[in-house]
Design a protein around this motif. Structure first.
Motif, PDB file in Angstrom:
ATOM      1  N   ASN A 120     -60.572  30.895 -19.018  1.00  0.00           N
ATOM      2  CA  ASN A 120     -59.436  30.454 -18.196  1.00  0.00           C
ATOM      3  C   ASN A 120     -59.812  30.297 -16.732  1.00  0.00           C
ATOM      4  OD1 ASN A 120     -57.766  30.337 -20.411  1.00  0.00           O
ATOM      5  ND2 ASN A 120     -57.045  32.447 -20.177  1.00  0.00           N
ATOM      6  N   GLU A 121     -60.668  31.209 -16.244  1.00  0.00           N
ATOM      7  CA  GLU A 121     -61.099  31.136 -14.836  1.00  0.00           C
ATOM      8  C   GLU A 121     -61.793  29.808 -14.551  1.00  0.00           C
ATOM      9  OE1 GLU A 121     -62.093  35.672 -14.304  1.00  0.00           O
ATOM     10  OE2 GLU A 121     -63.765  34.393 -13.644  1.00  0.00           O
ATOM     11  N   THR A 122     -62.753  29.451 -15.424  1.00  0.00           N
ATOM     12  CA  THR A 122     -63.476  28.187 -15.207  1.00  0.00           C
ATOM     13  C   THR A 122     -62.522  27.014 -15.338  1.00  0.00           C
ATOM     14  OG1 THR A 122     -65.429  29.172 -16.207  1.00  0.00           O
ATOM     15  CG2 THR A 122     -65.453  26.789 -15.919  1.00  0.00           C
ATOM     16  N   ALA A 123     -61.676  27.063 -16.384  1.00  0.00           N
ATOM     17  CA  ALA A 123     -60.742  25.955 -16.607  1.00  0.00           C
ATOM     18  C   ALA A 123     -59.877  25.748 -15.365  1.00  0.00           C
ATOM     19  CB  ALA A 123     -59.890  26.224 -17.838  1.00  0.00           C
ATOM     20  N   GLU A 124     -59.437  26.854 -14.753  1.00  0.00           N
ATOM     21  CA  GLU A 124     -58.601  26.733 -13.550  1.00  0.00           C
ATOM     22  C   GLU A 124     -59.405  26.193 -12.366  1.00  0.00           C
ATOM     23  OE1 GLU A 124     -56.516  30.460 -12.793  1.00  0.00           O
ATOM     24  OE2 GLU A 124     -55.740  30.335 -14.863  1.00  0.00           O
ATOM     25  N   ARG A 125     -60.658  26.644 -12.283  1.00  0.00           N
ATOM     26  CA  ARG A 125     -61.485  26.224 -11.146  1.00  0.00           C
ATOM     27  C   ARG A 125     -61.739  24.712 -11.172  1.00  0.00           C
ATOM     28  NH1 ARG A 125     -66.855  25.946 -10.841  1.00  0.00           N
ATOM     29  NH2 ARG A 125     -67.310  27.253 -12.641  1.00  0.00           N
ATOM     30  N   VAL A 126     -61.921  24.146 -12.361  1.00  0.00           N
ATOM     31  CA  VAL A 126     -62.256  22.715 -12.432  1.00  0.00           C
ATOM     32  C   VAL A 126     -61.026  21.852 -12.747  1.00  0.00           C
ATOM     33  CG1 VAL A 126     -64.624  23.230 -13.114  1.00  0.00           C
ATOM     34  CG2 VAL A 126     -62.912  22.751 -14.880  1.00  0.00           C
ATOM     35  N   GLU A 127     -59.861  22.493 -12.753  1.00  0.00           N
ATOM     36  CA  GLU A 127     -58.662  21.771 -13.188  1.00  0.00           C
ATOM     37  C   GLU A 127     -58.432  20.474 -12.408  1.00  0.00           C
ATOM     38  OE1 GLU A 127     -55.055  24.045 -13.129  1.00  0.00           O
ATOM     39  OE2 GLU A 127     -53.858  22.345 -13.803  1.00  0.00           O
ATOM     40  N   ASN A 128     -58.601  20.521 -11.081  1.00  0.00           N
ATOM     41  CA  ASN A 128     -58.326  19.307 -10.295  1.00  0.00           C
ATOM     42  C   ASN A 128     -59.223  18.155 -10.717  1.00  0.00           C
ATOM     43  OD1 ASN A 128     -56.329  20.576  -8.937  1.00  0.00           O
ATOM     44  ND2 ASN A 128     -57.523  20.976  -7.071  1.00  0.00           N
ATOM     45  N   ASP A 129     -60.509  18.470 -10.964  1.00  0.00           N
ATOM     46  CA  ASP A 129     -61.441  17.433 -11.408  1.00  0.00           C
ATOM     47  C   ASP A 129     -61.050  16.913 -12.786  1.00  0.00           C
ATOM     48  OD1 ASP A 129     -62.990  17.369  -9.197  1.00  0.00           O
ATOM     49  OD2 ASP A 129     -64.569  18.682  -9.980  1.00  0.00           O
ATOM     50  N   PHE A 130     -60.694  17.833 -13.668  1.00  0.00           N
ATOM     51  CA  PHE A 130     -60.352  17.443 -15.045  1.00  0.00           C
ATOM     52  C   PHE A 130     -59.112  16.539 -15.026  1.00  0.00           C
ATOM     53  CE2 PHE A 130     -60.598  19.501 -19.597  1.00  0.00           C
ATOM     54  CZ  PHE A 130     -61.099  18.309 -20.094  1.00  0.00           C
ATOM     55  N   VAL A 131     -58.149  16.886 -14.198  1.00  0.00           N
ATOM     56  CA  VAL A 131     -56.919  16.095 -14.083  1.00  0.00           C
ATOM     57  C   VAL A 131     -57.260  14.685 -13.585  1.00  0.00           C
ATOM     58  CG1 VAL A 131     -54.832  15.845 -12.655  1.00  0.00           C
ATOM     59  CG2 VAL A 131     -55.316  18.023 -13.813  1.00  0.00           C
ATOM     60  N   ARG A 132     -58.133  14.619 -12.586  1.00  0.00           N
ATOM     61  CA  ARG A 132     -58.517  13.322 -12.015  1.00  0.00           C
ATOM     62  C   ARG A 132     -59.233  12.482 -13.071  1.00  0.00           C
ATOM     63  NH1 ARG A 132     -62.412  11.577  -8.443  1.00  0.00           N
ATOM     64  NH2 ARG A 132     -63.620  13.508  -8.521  1.00  0.00           N
ATOM     65  N   LEU A 133     -60.149  13.133 -13.809  1.00  0.00           N
ATOM     66  CA  LEU A 133     -60.908  12.420 -14.843  1.00  0.00           C
ATOM     67  C   LEU A 133     -59.977  11.916 -15.944  1.00  0.00           C
ATOM     68  CD1 LEU A 133     -63.622  11.552 -16.125  1.00  0.00           C
ATOM     69  CD2 LEU A 133     -63.779  13.854 -17.132  1.00  0.00           C
ATOM     70  N   VAL A 134     -59.108  12.795 -16.421  1.00  0.00           N
ATOM     71  CA  VAL A 134     -58.220  12.423 -17.538  1.00  0.00           C
ATOM     72  C   VAL A 134     -57.290  11.282 -17.134  1.00  0.00           C
ATOM     73  CG1 VAL A 134     -56.270  13.266 -18.927  1.00  0.00           C
ATOM     74  CG2 VAL A 134     -58.387  14.588 -18.805  1.00  0.00           C
ATOM     75  N   THR A 135     -56.803  11.325 -15.896  1.00  0.00           N
ATOM     76  CA  THR A 135     -55.923  10.244 -15.434  1.00  0.00           C
ATOM     77  C   THR A 135     -56.657   8.916 -15.424  1.00  0.00           C
ATOM     78  OG1 THR A 135     -54.699  11.822 -14.090  1.00  0.00           O
ATOM     79  CG2 THR A 135     -54.433   9.495 -13.519  1.00  0.00           C
ATOM     80  N   ALA A 136     -57.889   8.925 -14.915  1.00  0.00           N
ATOM     81  CA  ALA A 136     -58.685   7.693 -14.887  1.00  0.00           C
ATOM     82  C   ALA A 136     -58.977   7.222 -16.299  1.00  0.00           C
ATOM     83  CB  ALA A 136     -59.985   7.932 -14.108  1.00  0.00           C
ATOM     84  N   VAL A 137     -59.255   8.172 -17.189  1.00  0.00           N
ATOM     85  CA  VAL A 137     -59.602   7.822 -18.570  1.00  0.00           C
ATOM     86  C   VAL A 137     -58.388   7.220 -19.295  1.00  0.00           C
ATOM     87  CG1 VAL A 137     -60.157   8.850 -20.824  1.00  0.00           C
ATOM     88  CG2 VAL A 137     -61.563   9.395 -18.828  1.00  0.00           C
ATOM     89  N   ILE A 138     -57.214   7.758 -19.068  1.00  0.00           N
ATOM     90  CA  ILE A 138     -56.017   7.189 -19.715  1.00  0.00           C
ATOM     91  C   ILE A 138     -55.844   5.731 -19.293  1.00  0.00           C
ATOM     92  CG2 ILE A 138     -53.481   7.285 -19.828  1.00  0.00           C
ATOM     93  CD1 ILE A 138     -53.732  10.335 -19.749  1.00  0.00           C
ATOM     94  N   GLY A 139     -56.043   5.471 -18.011  1.00  0.00           N
ATOM     95  CA  GLY A 139     -55.971   4.085 -17.541  1.00  0.00           C
ATOM     96  C   GLY A 139     -56.991   3.207 -18.249  1.00  0.00           C
ATOM     97  N   ALA A 140     -58.186   3.753 -18.472  1.00  0.00           N
ATOM     98  CA  ALA A 140     -59.274   2.972 -19.064  1.00  0.00           C
ATOM     99  C   ALA A 140     -59.091   2.761 -20.571  1.00  0.00           C
ATOM    100  CB  ALA A 140     -60.618   3.646 -18.788  1.00  0.00           C
ATOM    101  N   VAL A 141     -58.659   3.803 -21.283  1.00  0.00           N
ATOM    102  CA  VAL A 141     -58.571   3.677 -22.752  1.00  0.00           C
ATOM    103  C   VAL A 141     -57.205   3.140 -23.190  1.00  0.00           C
ATOM    104  CG1 VAL A 141     -60.247   5.515 -23.181  1.00  0.00           C
ATOM    105  CG2 VAL A 141     -57.789   6.054 -23.232  1.00  0.00           C
ATOM    106  N   GLY A 142     -56.242   3.135 -22.278  1.00  0.00           N
ATOM    107  CA  GLY A 142     -54.884   2.716 -22.640  1.00  0.00           C
ATOM    108  C   GLY A 142     -54.639   1.233 -22.438  1.00  0.00           C
ATOM    109  N   ARG A 143     -55.622   0.508 -21.965  1.00  0.00           N
ATOM    110  CA  ARG A 143     -55.452  -0.946 -21.764  1.00  0.00           C
ATOM    111  C   ARG A 143     -56.383  -1.745 -22.646  1.00  0.00           C
ATOM    112  NH1 ARG A 143     -52.648   0.182 -17.090  1.00  0.00           N
ATOM    113  NH2 ARG A 143     -53.994   1.581 -15.952  1.00  0.00           N
TER     114      ARG A 143
END
Ligand code: HPA
Length: 275
Positions: A252-275
């Motif tokens: 959980n500690e690591t997941a929280e530490r990288v959360e902002n990056d993961f959120v940014r990546l997932v948002t970009a990926v949704i845009g890429a795979v959803g079109r």
């Protein structure tokens, strides 16, 4: 009617009483990504407990609900609160949400998870694009029920993770400054972490990351004709690579530490795979 199919039809009918929203991308949030739900321009939220017969997630931090709405203009359904096999549910219930999201119209499944790094080149905090998987240590989600109306009874598994989507994720990562790893995900039943001997075995078998979810969801989605892609967050090195004992707290500690990056990546990926 087959009772497992009937359960799926009933849950879908219940959701359709609440919304006629048709998602394109289905997203399952792994540990530490739960707050991602805040990024969705929400149209409708459906707590699992409002769907009769639906499994209710008990894992800490896995508050169970579907969120339907838009991310970057892409219609999505987000599963906040995953159902884990280690919580005691039958595998048919573990994958019921995936099947439901497919029934509601989702064509693409984006899986995320927290995983242990088996590949010794990996580092804590890395993101790994899942290219293939090993499911041999957990029961098949296709064993219960007659799913022949939804897809093949003996589905081919040579391309569970869609190569085109993986390429889009890699390109999207590069555009956004992420160095992404690629590899094979192996699912265990959990909830205990692995032994050193098990991790040595998994490495010999070709696994790069290990976790307690995802692979069975990919099987069910693939059987129903969804295009599947996935990203693991390497929250810890697997047992035996360092001397430190593993704990849920470290994950959980690591997941929280990288959360902002993961959120940014997932948002970009949704845009890429959803079109
Ligand atoms: N093993 C299994 N599941 C996990 C791990 C691990 O090391 N880290 C996060 N989920």
């Amino acid at each position: 009617m087959d009772p497992f199919v009937e359960k799926l039809e009933n849950t879908a009918a219940k959701v359709r009483e609440k919304t006629d929203f048709v998602p394109k991308v289905a997203l399952i949030l792994g540990s530490g990504l739960n707050n991602y739900a805040d990024r969705v321009e929400t149209v409708c939220e459906i707590p699992y407990r409002e769907i009769p017969g639906f499994p209710v997630s008990t894992a800490p931090g896995h508050d169970g609900r579907f969120i339907l709405g838009y991310v970057d203009g892409v219609p999505v359904i987000v599963m906040k609160g995953r159902i884990h096999y280690y919580e005691g549910y039958p595998m048919s219930d573990v994958v019921l949400p995936v099947r439901l999201m497919r029934k509601l119209g989702a064509e693409v499944l984006l899986l995320t998870n927290a995983a242990g790094g088996v590949n010794e080149q990996f580092r804590v905090g890395d993101f790994m694009v899942i290219r293939d998987q090993i499911t041999g240590f957990v029961p098949s989600p296709l064993r219960d029920g007659d799913w022949s109306a939804y897809g093949p009874v003996f589905p081919d598994m040579s391309n569970v993770y869609d190569a085109g989507l993986a390429a889009k994720i890699l390109a999207c990562g590069a555009r956004n400054g992420f160095v992404l790893r690629q590899g094979v995900y192996l699912q265990t039943s959990g909830p205990q972490f692995e032994t050193k001997a098990e991790i040595r075995m998994f490495r010999t078998l070709g696994a790069d990351a290990v976790g307690m979810s995802t692979a069975v969801e990919a099987v069910a989605a693939h059987q129903m004709g969804m295009k599947v892609c996935g990203i693991s967050c390497i929250t810890n090195m697997a047992c035996g690579i360092t001397d430190r004992p593993l704990s849920g707290a470290e994950v959980n500690e690591t997941a929280e530490r990288v959360e902002n990056d993961f959120v940014r990546l997932v948002t970009a990926v949704i845009g890429a795979v959803g079109r």
